[in-house]
Design an enzyme around this catalytic site. Structure first.
Site, PDB file in Angstrom:
ATOM      1  N   GLY A  43       0.825  -1.200   0.000  1.00 24.32           N
ATOM      2  CA  GLY A  43       0.000   0.000   0.000  1.00 24.32           C
ATOM      3  C   GLY A  43       0.857   1.246   0.000  1.00 24.32           C
ATOM      4  O   GLY A  43       2.072   1.197  -0.260  1.00 24.32           O
TER       5      GLY A  43
ATOM      6  N   TYR B 221      -8.618   1.214  -1.803  1.00 20.16           N
ATOM      7  CA  TYR B 221     -10.039   1.375  -1.509  1.00 20.16           C
ATOM      8  C   TYR B 221     -10.349   2.687  -0.790  1.00 20.16           C
ATOM      9  O   TYR B 221     -11.506   2.950  -0.458  1.00 20.16           O
ATOM     10  CB  TYR B 221     -10.539   0.187  -0.677  1.00 20.16           C
ATOM     11  CG  TYR B 221     -10.630  -1.088  -1.491  1.00 20.16           C
ATOM     12  CD1 TYR B 221     -11.838  -1.521  -2.014  1.00 20.16           C
ATOM     13  CD2 TYR B 221      -9.491  -1.848  -1.759  1.00 20.16           C
ATOM     14  CE1 TYR B 221     -11.925  -2.677  -2.771  1.00 20.16           C
ATOM     15  CE2 TYR B 221      -9.560  -3.004  -2.518  1.00 20.16           C
ATOM     16  CZ  TYR B 221     -10.775  -3.419  -3.025  1.00 20.16           C
ATOM     17  OH  TYR B 221     -10.856  -4.554  -3.789  1.00 20.16           O
TER      18      TYR B 221
ATOM     19  N   GLN C  77     -11.334   6.303  -0.495  1.00 16.62           N
ATOM     20  CA  GLN C  77     -12.051   7.193  -1.411  1.00 16.62           C
ATOM     21  C   GLN C  77     -11.795   8.667  -1.124  1.00 16.62           C
ATOM     22  O   GLN C  77     -11.460   9.438  -2.006  1.00 16.62           O
ATOM     23  CB  GLN C  77     -13.560   6.925  -1.321  1.00 16.62           C
ATOM     24  CG  GLN C  77     -14.004   5.602  -1.895  1.00 16.62           C
ATOM     25  CD  GLN C  77     -15.515   5.434  -1.819  1.00 16.62           C
ATOM     26  OE1 GLN C  77     -16.230   6.274  -1.278  1.00 16.62           O
ATOM     27  NE2 GLN C  77     -16.010   4.333  -2.347  1.00 16.62           N
ATOM     28  N   GLY C  78     -11.962   9.043   0.143  1.00 20.56           N
ATOM     29  CA  GLY C  78     -12.054  10.456   0.492  1.00 20.56           C
ATOM     30  C   GLY C  78     -10.848  11.292   0.136  1.00 20.56           C
ATOM     31  O   GLY C  78     -10.952  12.288  -0.572  1.00 20.56           O
ATOM     32  N   GLY C  79      -9.672  10.921   0.637  1.00 18.27           N
ATOM     33  CA  GLY C  79      -8.491  11.706   0.321  1.00 18.27           C
ATOM     34  C   GLY C  79      -7.451  11.672   1.411  1.00 18.27           C
ATOM     35  O   GLY C  79      -7.425  10.773   2.255  1.00 18.27           O
TER      36      GLY C  79
ATOM     37  N   GLU D 253     -14.127  17.007   5.798  1.00 18.80           N
ATOM     38  CA  GLU D 253     -14.739  15.793   6.307  1.00 18.80           C
ATOM     39  C   GLU D 253     -14.993  15.928   7.805  1.00 18.80           C
ATOM     40  O   GLU D 253     -14.590  16.916   8.429  1.00 18.80           O
ATOM     41  CB  GLU D 253     -13.846  14.579   6.014  1.00 18.80           C
ATOM     42  CG  GLU D 253     -13.690  14.318   4.523  1.00 18.80           C
ATOM     43  CD  GLU D 253     -12.810  13.133   4.199  1.00 18.80           C
ATOM     44  OE1 GLU D 253     -12.777  12.735   3.023  1.00 18.80           O
ATOM     45  OE2 GLU D 253     -12.140  12.601   5.110  1.00 18.80           O
TER      46      GLU D 253
ATOM     47  N   ASP E  43      -2.190  -9.681   9.344  1.00 18.31           N
ATOM     48  CA  ASP E  43      -1.036 -10.578   9.312  1.00 18.31           C
ATOM     49  C   ASP E  43       0.187 -10.011  10.035  1.00 18.31           C
ATOM     50  O   ASP E  43       0.825 -10.706  10.839  1.00 18.31           O
ATOM     51  CB  ASP E  43      -0.661 -10.907   7.863  1.00 18.31           C
ATOM     52  CG  ASP E  43      -1.819 -11.469   7.069  1.00 18.31           C
ATOM     53  OD1 ASP E  43      -2.560 -12.297   7.629  1.00 18.31           O
ATOM     54  OD2 ASP E  43      -1.990 -11.090   5.894  1.00 18.31           O
TER      55      ASP E  43
ATOM     56  N   HIS F 154     -16.662   2.747   9.986  1.00 17.22           N
ATOM     57  CA  HIS F 154     -17.064   3.852   9.122  1.00 17.22           C
ATOM     58  C   HIS F 154     -18.584   3.946   9.153  1.00 17.22           C
ATOM     59  O   HIS F 154     -19.279   2.933   9.012  1.00 17.22           O
ATOM     60  CB  HIS F 154     -16.591   3.636   7.686  1.00 17.22           C
ATOM     61  CG  HIS F 154     -16.586   4.890   6.883  1.00 17.22           C
ATOM     62  ND1 HIS F 154     -17.748   5.507   6.456  1.00 17.22           N
ATOM     63  CD2 HIS F 154     -15.570   5.673   6.438  1.00 17.22           C
ATOM     64  CE1 HIS F 154     -17.445   6.593   5.776  1.00 17.22           C
ATOM     65  NE2 HIS F 154     -16.121   6.725   5.750  1.00 17.22           N
TER      66      HIS F 154
ATOM     67  N   ARG G 181     -16.255  10.158  13.363  1.00 24.48           N
ATOM     68  CA  ARG G 181     -16.836   8.884  12.962  1.00 24.48           C
ATOM     69  C   ARG G 181     -17.375   8.053  14.122  1.00 24.48           C
ATOM     70  O   ARG G 181     -18.376   7.356  13.971  1.00 24.48           O
ATOM     71  CB  ARG G 181     -15.797   8.068  12.184  1.00 24.48           C
ATOM     72  CG  ARG G 181     -15.492   8.681  10.834  1.00 24.48           C
ATOM     73  CD  ARG G 181     -14.409   7.928  10.101  1.00 24.48           C
ATOM     74  NE  ARG G 181     -14.169   8.529   8.786  1.00 24.48           N
ATOM     75  CZ  ARG G 181     -13.224   8.129   7.946  1.00 24.48           C
ATOM     76  NH1 ARG G 181     -12.439   7.128   8.277  1.00 24.48           N
ATOM     77  NH2 ARG G 181     -13.074   8.734   6.782  1.00 24.48           N
TER      78      ARG G 181
ATOM     79  N   HIS H 176     -13.759  -0.495   9.545  1.00 21.33           N
ATOM     80  CA  HIS H 176     -13.055   0.285   8.530  1.00 21.33           C
ATOM     81  C   HIS H 176     -11.563   0.455   8.802  1.00 21.33           C
ATOM     82  O   HIS H 176     -10.751   0.326   7.891  1.00 21.33           O
ATOM     83  CB  HIS H 176     -13.715   1.663   8.442  1.00 21.33           C
ATOM     84  CG  HIS H 176     -13.157   2.564   7.385  1.00 21.33           C
ATOM     85  ND1 HIS H 176     -13.191   2.245   6.044  1.00 21.33           N
ATOM     86  CD2 HIS H 176     -12.545   3.779   7.468  1.00 21.33           C
ATOM     87  CE1 HIS H 176     -12.641   3.232   5.343  1.00 21.33           C
ATOM     88  NE2 HIS H 176     -12.226   4.155   6.181  1.00 21.33           N
TER      89      HIS H 176
ATOM     90  N   GLU I   5      -1.287   1.329   8.497  1.00 17.70           N
ATOM     91  CA  GLU I   5      -2.353   0.952   9.417  1.00 17.70           C
ATOM     92  C   GLU I   5      -1.956  -0.109  10.424  1.00 17.70           C
ATOM     93  O   GLU I   5      -2.521  -0.178  11.518  1.00 17.70           O
ATOM     94  CB  GLU I   5      -3.581   0.480   8.631  1.00 17.70           C
ATOM     95  CG  GLU I   5      -4.819   0.283   9.488  1.00 17.70           C
ATOM     96  CD  GLU I   5      -6.060  -0.064   8.693  1.00 17.70           C
ATOM     97  OE1 GLU I   5      -7.075  -0.416   9.317  1.00 17.70           O
ATOM     98  OE2 GLU I   5      -6.020   0.033   7.446  1.00 17.70           O
TER      99      GLU I   5
ATOM    100  N   ARG J 110      -9.458   7.937  14.931  1.00 16.69           N
ATOM    101  CA  ARG J 110      -8.730   8.578  13.832  1.00 16.69           C
ATOM    102  C   ARG J 110      -9.561   9.693  13.205  1.00 16.69           C
ATOM    103  O   ARG J 110     -10.718   9.492  12.835  1.00 16.69           O
ATOM    104  CB  ARG J 110      -8.377   7.547  12.767  1.00 16.69           C
ATOM    105  CG  ARG J 110      -7.732   8.150  11.514  1.00 16.69           C
ATOM    106  CD  ARG J 110      -7.308   7.081  10.560  1.00 16.69           C
ATOM    107  NE  ARG J 110      -8.423   6.384   9.944  1.00 16.69           N
ATOM    108  CZ  ARG J 110      -8.978   6.738   8.789  1.00 16.69           C
ATOM    109  NH1 ARG J 110      -8.560   7.817   8.142  1.00 16.69           N
ATOM    110  NH2 ARG J 110      -9.969   6.029   8.282  1.00 16.69           N
TER     111      ARG J 110
ATOM    112  N   LEU K 291      -3.643   8.258   5.475  1.00 19.61           N
ATOM    113  CA  LEU K 291      -2.712   8.275   4.351  1.00 19.61           C
ATOM    114  C   LEU K 291      -1.538   9.214   4.606  1.00 19.61           C
ATOM    115  O   LEU K 291      -0.402   8.921   4.233  1.00 19.61           O
ATOM    116  CB  LEU K 291      -3.440   8.672   3.064  1.00 19.61           C
ATOM    117  CG  LEU K 291      -4.533   7.713   2.582  1.00 19.61           C
ATOM    118  CD1 LEU K 291      -5.178   8.235   1.302  1.00 19.61           C
ATOM    119  CD2 LEU K 291      -3.977   6.312   2.355  1.00 19.61           C
TER     120      LEU K 291
END
Length: 526
Positions: A14, A45, A47-49, A114, A221, A242, A289, A350, A374, A385, A391
């Site tokens: 990632g 996966y 989406q937001g940014g 957000e 893992d 989420h 959230r 999430h 993560e 978070r 990210l």
């Protein structure tokens, strides 16, 4: 069985793993392993940014304050300041690597807002930011002469001095990492990867729950491997659900309806069309959230409905389709025109805010082993978070870990005394039906007892049932030839145990951990 050697072994592909690889490869050789295709990651996966300060009236101080408030008093303030301060430079690095963030006609970046953010500071690419980041970084990695990519290779265990025999172990006071044993999924043989530094970038744990936005590769893992090697793991009770995944029974993973849609103006409503978030928080649909997910969960329990709605029908249809083309197409594919009809949504597992404990350079308690992204616990997120901080954390820590690992590499020698993987006692593959059944039971236990709302009784029942599955799975593991499914099940049960034990040790509700037995926080002043 083969043996590979390199300066830096990266486990995971990632944003964290790819960023580290690109930076470390300027100073040495990198081997990057991915248990699926290199592009099948949690990053893809997203989406937001990605959150970072780029323009006034926003400021680093505002980003720090928003993060601390959201983290409910458990953030490491020094880490928060570091990430908020160093984040903008790493955004520039992503842009140099070819990531294309959306801009306005004026040339400025089109920043979204957000939940929990006091300003518009989310850089994005439509509603598929993760795909864009994954595309750009994957391309750079594949073109780099010092990086070798191994796809469909599954890391089984990290290698420490405990694999060298009793005498060596006795004379070592600190655990050291020398690389990893890795299952080649094509040959079903376990290869040995040796490195000066090993970097765990294996992502999250979402698949321990039945409903999750995570891809099927997110099975905890890295965390399980480090825990078994006696590395420090912390804050596992803080699982972020989420608030808004698309309610579409039978689909896994659940399709994410980005929080940016609420930032765009969408409003949460009950199944009978009534707004409800004002009852829970003055920020309403833009609350953090944990608050929104619990509010939705409560409303569904009150009404008996299986979902609530997210309403964006009152916004300009063209703007909606322009900002959220993938969500529009996905919903349309199941008969919902989001410009005319409300979207049925439900909370889904999430993001993990805890993980492998690391210092400010991303190094774990095991020498020469780093954890980024993560799977790590840096102290940035605390008990919850802040949206789109994941990210930016990943790229900041990838940068710091690369600098630290490169600086130390000249004083590290690759250990060539590592024995090959021990197959003794393994005779056959167990029936797949046993693994599948245990997988379903594990998800049922975690979803029913260790979800958005918990209690002492629920946690105790979960621990008892998971203990049975643990013993059964360990017996399978000891006598069976390794398979990815068996190893993933073992890892998820390890992770589930850590979540439950951490939750049992909490004698209060804080952030993402809410207990019916301790409904009040002991205080969350930041």
């Amino acid at each position: 069985m083969a043996t590979y050697t390199c300066d830096y072994l990266v486990i995971g592909s990632g944003i964290a793993g790819l960023s580290f690889a690109l930076k470390a490869a300027e100073q040495g050789t990198v081997m990057l392993i991915s248990k699926a295709d290199i592009e099948e990651t949690n990053t893809r996966y997203a989406q937001g940014g990605i959150a970072a300060v780029t323009y006034e009236p926003d400021s680093v101080e505002k980003h720090i304050e928003d993060t601390l408030i959201c983290g409910d008093g458990l953030c490491n303030k020094e880490v928060v300041r570091m990430v908020a301060t160093e984040g903008p430079a790493q955004i520039n690095q992503l842009i140099q690597w070819g990531v294309k963030f959306d801009k306005r006609a004026t040339g400025e970046y089109d920043l979204a807002r957000e939940g929990g953010h006091s300003e518009h500071r989310i850089l994005h690419h439509k509603d598929n930011t993760g795909i864009e980041i994954q595309r750009a970084l994957t391309s750079k990695v594949k073109d780099h002469k010092n990086i070798r990519v191994f796809e469909r290779f599954f890391a089984v265990e990290i290698i420490t001095q405990h694999h060298l025999g009793e005498m060596v172990t006795r004379h070592k006071t600190d655990t050291e990492c020398y690389g990893a044993y890795v299952l080649d999924l094509r040959t079903q043989k376990v290869d040995t990867f040796l490195a000066k530094s090993t970097i765990m970038a294996t992502g999250g744990v979402g698949n321990i729950y039945h409903t999750t936005t995570n891809p099927i590769v997110a099975t905890g893992d890295g965390i399980a491997m480090v825990y078994r090697a006696k590395g420090k793991v912390e804050n596992m009770e803080f699982i972020q659900f989420h608030p808004s995944s698309l309610f579409h029974p039978g689909e896994r993973p659940s399709f994410l309806i980005t929080e940016a849609m609420r930032g765009f103006g969408a409003i949460l409503k009950t199944a009978d069309g009534k707004e409800f978030m004002h009852k829970y928080d003055k920020r309403e649909s833009l609350a953090p959230r944990d608050i929104v997910a619990r509010a939705i969960d409560n409303e569904m329990k009150i009404s008996g409905d299986e979902f609530v709605y997210l309403d964006v029908t009152f916004k300009d249809a063209a703007d909606t389709k322009n900002h959220f083309p993938n969500i529009y197409e996905k919903c349309l594919s199941i008969g919902i025109d989001i410009t005319k009809e409300m979207i049925p949504v439900v909370p889904a597992a999430h993001y993990l805010c805890g993980g492998i404990k690391v210092d400010m350079n991303g190094e774990s308690s095991i020498k020469n082993l780093y954890a980024i992204g993560e799977c790590s616990s840096t102290g940035l997120h605390g008990a919850n978070r802040l949206a789109s901080n994941s990210l930016i954390e990943a790229v900041v820590y990838a940068d710091r870990a690369a600098k630290d690992a490169v600086a130390k590499s000249k004083n590290i020698k690759i250990n060539n005394q590592i024995p090959a993987w021990d197959y003794e006692g393994t005779t056959h593959n167990e029936e797949m039906v046993l693994i599948t059944q245990s997988y379903k039971e594990m998800q049922q236990v975690m979803s029913n007892y260790v979800g958005i709302v918990r209690s002492n009784l629920r946690l105790e029942r979960a621990l008892t049932r998971l203990g049975i599955l643990y013993n059964e799975t360990e017996e399978l593991y000891k006598k069976s030839i390794l398979t990815q499914n068996l190893c993933e099940l073992r890892n998820m049960i390890n992770v589930g145990y850590l979540i439950i034990k951490n939750a049992q040790n909490m004698r209060e509700s804080r952030g993402l951990h809410y207990s019916l037995d301790y409904p009040k926080s002991k205080g969350s002043e930041f």
